[in-house]
Design a protein around this motif. Structure first.
Motif, PDB file in Angstrom:
ATOM      1  N   ILE A  30       0.874  -1.179   0.000  1.00  0.00           N
ATOM      2  CA  ILE A  30       0.000   0.000   0.000  1.00  0.00           C
ATOM      3  C   ILE A  30       0.906   1.221   0.000  1.00  0.00           C
ATOM      4  N   ARG A  31       0.588   2.197  -0.844  1.00  0.00           N
ATOM      5  CA  ARG A  31       1.369   3.430  -0.868  1.00  0.00           C
ATOM      6  C   ARG A  31       0.634   4.483  -0.041  1.00  0.00           C
ATOM      7  N   LEU A  32       1.316   4.973   0.990  1.00  0.00           N
ATOM      8  CA  LEU A  32       0.746   5.968   1.892  1.00  0.00           C
ATOM      9  C   LEU A  32       1.393   7.331   1.652  1.00  0.00           C
ATOM     10  N   ARG A  33       0.938   8.323   2.394  1.00  0.00           N
ATOM     11  CA  ARG A  33       1.504   9.659   2.267  1.00  0.00           C
ATOM     12  C   ARG A  33       2.984   9.658   2.634  1.00  0.00           C
ATOM     13  N   ARG A  34       3.728  10.552   2.032  1.00  0.00           N
ATOM     14  CA  ARG A  34       5.159  10.618   2.297  1.00  0.00           C
ATOM     15  C   ARG A  34       5.622  12.070   2.331  1.00  0.00           C
ATOM     16  N   GLN A  35       6.737  12.297   3.001  1.00  0.00           N
ATOM     17  CA  GLN A  35       7.313  13.630   3.091  1.00  0.00           C
ATOM     18  C   GLN A  35       7.987  14.031   1.782  1.00  0.00           C
ATOM     19  N   ASP A  36       7.987  15.329   1.509  1.00  0.00           N
ATOM     20  CA  ASP A  36       8.805  15.885   0.445  1.00  0.00           C
ATOM     21  C   ASP A  36      10.113  16.345   1.087  1.00  0.00           C
ATOM     22  N   LEU A  37      11.140  15.526   1.002  1.00  0.00           N
ATOM     23  CA  LEU A  37      12.387  15.833   1.694  1.00  0.00           C
ATOM     24  C   LEU A  37      13.105  17.040   1.109  1.00  0.00           C
ATOM     25  N   ARG A  38      12.861  17.326  -0.156  1.00  0.00           N
ATOM     26  CA  ARG A  38      13.584  18.440  -0.784  1.00  0.00           C
ATOM     27  C   ARG A  38      13.228  19.787  -0.156  1.00  0.00           C
ATOM     28  N   ARG A  39      12.099  19.866   0.517  1.00  0.00           N
ATOM     29  CA  ARG A  39      11.749  21.125   1.161  1.00  0.00           C
ATOM     30  C   ARG A  39      12.639  21.399   2.380  1.00  0.00           C
ATOM     31  N   HIS A  40      13.368  20.375   2.827  1.00  0.00           N
ATOM     32  CA  HIS A  40      14.297  20.551   3.956  1.00  0.00           C
ATOM     33  C   HIS A  40      15.717  20.853   3.489  1.00  0.00           C
ATOM     34  N   ARG A  41      15.929  20.931   2.178  1.00  0.00           N
ATOM     35  CA  ARG A  41      17.295  21.041   1.654  1.00  0.00           C
ATOM     36  C   ARG A  41      18.082  22.190   2.299  1.00  0.00           C
ATOM     37  N   ASP A  42      17.517  23.382   2.313  1.00  0.00           N
ATOM     38  CA  ASP A  42      18.248  24.544   2.827  1.00  0.00           C
ATOM     39  C   ASP A  42      18.568  24.390   4.313  1.00  0.00           C
ATOM     40  N   ALA A  43      17.586  23.916   5.076  1.00  0.00           N
ATOM     41  CA  ALA A  43      17.803  23.756   6.522  1.00  0.00           C
ATOM     42  C   ALA A  43      18.873  22.693   6.783  1.00  0.00           C
ATOM     43  N   TRP A  44      18.806  21.590   6.080  1.00  0.00           N
ATOM     44  CA  TRP A  44      19.757  20.511   6.316  1.00  0.00           C
ATOM     45  C   TRP A  44      21.162  20.883   5.857  1.00  0.00           C
ATOM     46  N   THR A  45      21.283  21.486   4.681  1.00  0.00           N
ATOM     47  CA  THR A  45      22.614  21.882   4.227  1.00  0.00           C
ATOM     48  C   THR A  45      23.183  22.967   5.139  1.00  0.00           C
ATOM     49  N   GLY A  46      22.300  23.791   5.714  1.00  0.00           N
ATOM     50  CA  GLY A  46      22.750  24.798   6.669  1.00  0.00           C
ATOM     51  C   GLY A  46      23.352  24.200   7.921  1.00  0.00           C
ATOM     52  N   HIS A  47      23.001  22.958   8.221  1.00  0.00           N
ATOM     53  CA  HIS A  47      23.570  22.258   9.375  1.00  0.00           C
ATOM     54  C   HIS A  47      24.733  21.343   8.972  1.00  0.00           C
ATOM     55  N   GLY A  48      25.231  21.538   7.755  1.00  0.00           N
ATOM     56  CA  GLY A  48      26.437  20.827   7.347  1.00  0.00           C
ATOM     57  C   GLY A  48      26.216  19.539   6.593  1.00  0.00           C
ATOM     58  N   ILE A  49      24.986  19.199   6.273  1.00  0.00           N
ATOM     59  CA  ILE A  49      24.714  17.982   5.506  1.00  0.00           C
ATOM     60  C   ILE A  49      24.925  18.294   4.028  1.00  0.00           C
ATOM     61  N   PRO A  50      25.760  17.533   3.333  1.00  0.00           N
ATOM     62  CA  PRO A  50      26.012  17.823   1.921  1.00  0.00           C
ATOM     63  C   PRO A  50      24.736  17.741   1.078  1.00  0.00           C
ATOM     64  N   ALA A  51      24.635  18.632   0.099  1.00  0.00           N
ATOM     65  CA  ALA A  51      23.456  18.646  -0.774  1.00  0.00           C
ATOM     66  C   ALA A  51      23.301  17.309  -1.501  1.00  0.00           C
ATOM     67  N   THR A  52      24.427  16.654  -1.826  1.00  0.00           N
ATOM     68  CA  THR A  52      24.345  15.364  -2.509  1.00  0.00           C
ATOM     69  C   THR A  52      23.672  14.312  -1.633  1.00  0.00           C
ATOM     70  N   GLU A  53      23.855  14.413  -0.313  1.00  0.00           N
ATOM     71  CA  GLU A  53      23.230  13.447   0.594  1.00  0.00           C
ATOM     72  C   GLU A  53      21.742  13.734   0.766  1.00  0.00           C
ATOM     73  N   VAL A  54      21.378  15.009   0.750  1.00  0.00           N
ATOM     74  CA  VAL A  54      19.954  15.352   0.782  1.00  0.00           C
ATOM     75  C   VAL A  54      19.280  14.799  -0.463  1.00  0.00           C
ATOM     76  N   GLU A  55      19.921  14.940  -1.601  1.00  0.00           N
ATOM     77  CA  GLU A  55      19.339  14.440  -2.852  1.00  0.00           C
ATOM     78  C   GLU A  55      19.285  12.913  -2.866  1.00  0.00           C
ATOM     79  N   ARG A  56      20.278  12.269  -2.273  1.00  0.00           N
ATOM     80  CA  ARG A  56      20.271  10.800  -2.217  1.00  0.00           C
ATOM     81  C   ARG A  56      19.092  10.300  -1.391  1.00  0.00           C
ATOM     82  N   ALA A  57      18.831  10.956  -0.253  1.00  0.00           N
ATOM     83  CA  ALA A  57      17.677  10.585   0.569  1.00  0.00           C
ATOM     84  C   ALA A  57      16.375  10.874  -0.172  1.00  0.00           C
TER      85      ALA A  57
END
Length: 221
Positions: A30-57
């Protein structure tokens, strides 16, 4: 979590899976609702997470996010729903991200490792399959084997370690790393080593032997 109106609640098996696994996803998933992780890109990269890792997730989320599958025969049923979250790690150690929440409280979590492997983060990081595809293939094969086997034997600890796999060949689609599947003349064997390795607990080693299978039961996929 926000609704994903573009995704049907009836999932489509992702490209690259065996026919068996595609049917499993489409019939039992069953496919349920899911988060749009790309909306966290700026916040996560601001905390030192590489943009490539945000895109991988986010790419994992595109392929697997929100997919609920029947419980696994081991690991207390496995993740409830596949879904990525904030990556964690470092440049030195590599970056991982969650693969989905456990069904019950466990001493480990399901993770996607730096190289894309699907595994558990326990006493040590333990890759179970080379990719999430392998995990889903393993679930599909277990469901298929349970349906068609005439006998199912569960072995634990030393009895599982003593299994003689001479005459068996690995089942390649499960992409086994710590966990492996083996095909014999009329049986399939699932060898679950993840908890034994990840928790440094040999007594947690477990094997499921599905016996009395015909050609369909052994090779459908």
């Amino acid at each position: 979590m926000t609704p994903d109106a573009s995704v049907s609640p009836i999932p489509v098996g992702p490209a690259g899976l065996s026919r068996r696994a595609q049917r499993f996803v489409e019939v039992d998933g069953i496919r349920l609702r899911r988060q749009d992780l790309r909306r966290h890109r700026d916040a996560w990269t601001g905390h030192g997470i590489p943009a490539t890792e945000v895109e991988r997730a986010a790419a994992f989320q595109d392929r697997w996010g929100g997919l609920a599958l029947p419980p696994a025969p081991f690991y207390e049923g496995g993740p409830r729903i596949l879904g990525a979250d904030c990556p964690e790690g470092s440049a030195a150690a590599g970056w991982s991200f969650p693969a989905g929440d456990c069904r019950v409280s466990m001493a480990y979590g399901f993770m996607i490792g730096p190289d894309g492997a699907f595994g558990i983060d326990a006493y040590r990081w333990t890759p179970l399959h080379a990719s999430t595809d392998g995990w889903v293939e393993s679930l599909a094969l277990a469901a298929h084997a349970r349906r068609w086997a005439k006998t199912v034997t569960r072995l634990t600890g030393k009895a599982a370690a003593a299994l003689d796999l001479a005459g068996y060949e690995p089942v390649p689609e499960v992409q086994g790393v710590t966990d492996t599947w083996w095909r014999g003349r009329d049986s399939l064997i699932a060898l679950y080593r993840g908890e034994a390795v990840g928790l440094d607990a040999p007594q947690c080693l477990e094997a499921h032997v599905y016996g009395g299978l015909d050609g369909w039961g052994l090779h459908d996929g």
